[in-house]
Design a protein around this motif. Structure first.
Motif, PDB file in Angstrom:
ATOM      1  N   ASP A   1     -13.585 -10.655  33.780  1.00 13.53           N
ATOM      2  CA  ASP A   1     -12.553  -9.713  33.350  1.00 13.53           C
ATOM      3  C   ASP A   1     -13.002  -8.281  33.637  1.00 13.53           C
ATOM      4  O   ASP A   1     -13.595  -8.020  34.676  1.00 13.53           O
ATOM      5  CB  ASP A   1     -12.185  -9.917  31.877  1.00 13.53           C
ATOM      6  N   SER A   2     -12.744  -7.370  32.716  1.00  6.94           N
ATOM      7  CA  SER A   2     -12.912  -5.942  32.980  1.00  6.94           C
ATOM      8  C   SER A   2     -14.363  -5.549  33.245  1.00  6.94           C
ATOM      9  O   SER A   2     -15.295  -6.136  32.698  1.00  6.94           O
ATOM     10  CB  SER A   2     -12.382  -5.143  31.789  1.00  6.94           C
TER      11      SER A   2
ATOM     12  N   ASN B   1     -16.464  -1.787  33.548  1.00  9.15           N
ATOM     13  CA  ASN B   1     -16.379  -0.344  33.391  1.00  9.15           C
ATOM     14  C   ASN B   1     -17.437   0.359  34.237  1.00  9.15           C
ATOM     15  O   ASN B   1     -18.598  -0.062  34.271  1.00  9.15           O
ATOM     16  CB  ASN B   1     -16.567   0.010  31.909  1.00  9.15           C
TER      17      ASN B   1
ATOM     18  N   GLY C   1      -3.325  -7.906  33.524  1.00  9.61           N
ATOM     19  CA  GLY C   1      -4.156  -6.720  33.629  1.00  9.61           C
ATOM     20  C   GLY C   1      -3.833  -5.884  34.845  1.00  9.61           C
ATOM     21  O   GLY C   1      -2.773  -6.037  35.467  1.00  9.61           O
ATOM     22  N   ASP C   2      -4.743  -4.984  35.180  1.00  8.11           N
ATOM     23  CA  ASP C   2      -4.594  -4.079  36.328  1.00  8.11           C
ATOM     24  C   ASP C   2      -5.722  -4.331  37.307  1.00  8.11           C
ATOM     25  O   ASP C   2      -6.898  -4.216  36.954  1.00  8.11           O
ATOM     26  CB  ASP C   2      -4.634  -2.618  35.881  1.00  8.11           C
ATOM     27  N   LEU C   3      -5.355  -4.617  38.531  1.00  7.37           N
ATOM     28  CA  LEU C   3      -6.331  -4.835  39.585  1.00  7.37           C
ATOM     29  C   LEU C   3      -6.107  -3.786  40.653  1.00  7.37           C
ATOM     30  O   LEU C   3      -5.097  -3.796  41.346  1.00  7.37           O
ATOM     31  CB  LEU C   3      -6.200  -6.242  40.160  1.00  7.37           C
ATOM     32  N   SER C   4      -7.056  -2.858  40.743  1.00  2.00           N
ATOM     33  CA  SER C   4      -6.942  -1.779  41.703  1.00  2.00           C
ATOM     34  C   SER C   4      -7.812  -2.091  42.909  1.00  2.00           C
ATOM     35  O   SER C   4      -9.010  -1.843  42.908  1.00  2.00           O
ATOM     36  CB  SER C   4      -7.391  -0.458  41.075  1.00  2.00           C
TER      37      SER C   4
ATOM     38  N   LYS D   1     -11.588  -2.035  39.195  1.00  2.04           N
ATOM     39  CA  LYS D   1     -11.338  -1.252  40.404  1.00  2.04           C
ATOM     40  C   LYS D   1     -12.359  -1.679  41.442  1.00  2.04           C
ATOM     41  O   LYS D   1     -13.559  -1.524  41.254  1.00  2.04           O
ATOM     42  CB  LYS D   1     -11.441   0.244  40.114  1.00  2.04           C
TER      43      LYS D   1
ATOM     44  N   GLN E   1      -0.736  -6.847  37.215  1.00  8.51           N
ATOM     45  CA  GLN E   1      -0.347  -5.700  38.029  1.00  8.51           C
ATOM     46  C   GLN E   1      -1.362  -5.445  39.142  1.00  8.51           C
ATOM     47  O   GLN E   1      -2.549  -5.301  38.872  1.00  8.51           O
ATOM     48  CB  GLN E   1      -0.255  -4.439  37.152  1.00  8.51           C
TER      49      GLN E   1
ATOM     50  N   GLY F   1      -9.149  -5.397  33.575  1.00  9.46           N
ATOM     51  CA  GLY F   1      -8.994  -4.266  34.478  1.00  9.46           C
ATOM     52  C   GLY F   1     -10.227  -4.087  35.329  1.00  9.46           C
ATOM     53  O   GLY F   1     -11.352  -4.098  34.828  1.00  9.46           O
TER      54      GLY F   1
END
Length: 336
Positions: free
Chosen positions: A215-216, A218, A267-270, A252, A285, A250
């Motif tokens: 998962d995320s 940072n 979540g957000d996947l950049s 990046k 997303q 999330g």
């Protein structure tokens, strides 16, 4: 419309990582590039999508930042209002909900058919039949690329502190930093810091393991370590062994997983994702993309040089003759 582009990848890596040049061929400029099937009922992508098999996009919005005349967060890819780009390539059949309207924010290139129940109003632009991408050839090359990257040794030390903190304690070699970790380390990690890297570097994280769930992650400040000072678009996660990947949260960074079934729960996947197949949830997303390898920018139209009129050789001779005659006439008039 898209032109056929062969899947050519170049990878130049010396034994000491003296040079690295990755060319993703037909995947360049795509937010999501999938070999087989794609299923996603809702949410959206910021960039273009290419799918080799069948696609069921439901109410999913494709390439929202390609929609002419709109302004959203991130890079605006549209150029002229009313002018559509090719934003969705589907090699097989495409299914949307019957009430979909303008889901595809540009042109569609479709190898199969719009299946029964699909809305014919789902595409803002045009729909063209065709298969412009050789997905089999592309993914053969992606697999070779993934294995080659996986064969690179750590550029410097990799510490896994507190069983949740990845610390890269060196600097890049010729603007490239390679870190090798396990899928379990990625699953447990909450933070990544690398104070020796800067915005001009490329970070390749090779992740081992066949079945990965994470998962995320940072990249901010932690304890006495500063935040990662490099663009997240220069981070590539290489899942060279993965057969299944499940992600939520999330992150990046960009994902190269040519042989993995990728499940994106929410979540957000950049980043750019290259995978075997894709299954997404309603809250998944992919709308923060700025591209690992930036799409090529069309060169500006060259300024038209002023027209130059060249006098042909016969005309030049005539002008010379007329000039001599005029000179003779002037001298005669002076004598008189």
């Amino acid at each position: 419309m898209l032109k056929h582009v062969s899947a050519v990848l170049a990878l130049l890596i010396s034994t000491h990582a003296a040079a690295i040049n990755i060319d993703l061929g037909p995947a360049t400029g795509y937010n999501i590039f999938i070999k087989e099937n794609f299923t996603q009922p809702g949410a959206d992508s910021q960039g273009k999508i290419a799918i080799g098999g069948n696609a069921n996009i439901g109410q999913y919005d494709v390439a929202v930042n390609y929609e002419p005349g709109t302004r959203r967060d991130g890079i605006q890819f549209w150029t002229d209002p009313g002018k559509y780009a090719d934003v969705l390539v589907v090699g097989g059949n495409l299914t949307t909900t019957q009430w979909a309207w303008g889901n595809v924010k540009g042109n569609l290139i479709l190898g199969g058919e719009l299946t029964q129940g699909s809305s014919k109003n789902a595409v803002l632009g045009t729909t063209t039949k065709g298969k412009p991408i050789d997905f089999d050839a592309a993914f053969k090359q992606f697999t070779n690329l993934s294995q080659t990257l996986a064969g690179q040794s750590n550029t410097s030390g990799v510490e896994f502190k507190y069983n949740n903190w990845l610390i890269l304690d060196g600097s890049a070699s010729n603007d490239v930093y390679v870190a090798n970790i396990t899928g379990q380390m990625l699953a447990s990690a909450t933070d990544l810091t690398a104070t020796g890297l800067d915005k001009n570097d490329t970070l390749i994280i090779n992740v081992s393991g066949k079945n990965i769930n994470f998962d995320s992650l940072n990249y901010g400040q932690r304890e006495s370590f500063n935040a990662l000072d490099m663009s997240a678009s220069n981070i590539l996660f290489n899942f060279f062994e993965a057969e299944t990947i499940t992600f939520s949260g999330g992150i990046k960074g960009n994902i190269l997983a040519p042989n993995a079934d990728f499940t994106f729960l929410q979540g957000d996947l950049s980043g750019q994702v290259i995978a075997k197949s894709w299954t997404g949830g309603w809250g998944a997303q992919a709308n923060l993309w700025d591209g690992f390898f930036v799409p090529p920018i069309d060169p500006p139209t060259p300024t038209t040089p002023p027209t130059t009129v060249e006098v042909s050789e016969p005309a030049t001779l005539l002008l010379l003759v007329f000039g001599l005659l005029a000179l003779v006439a002037i001298r005669r008039s002076r004598r008189n």
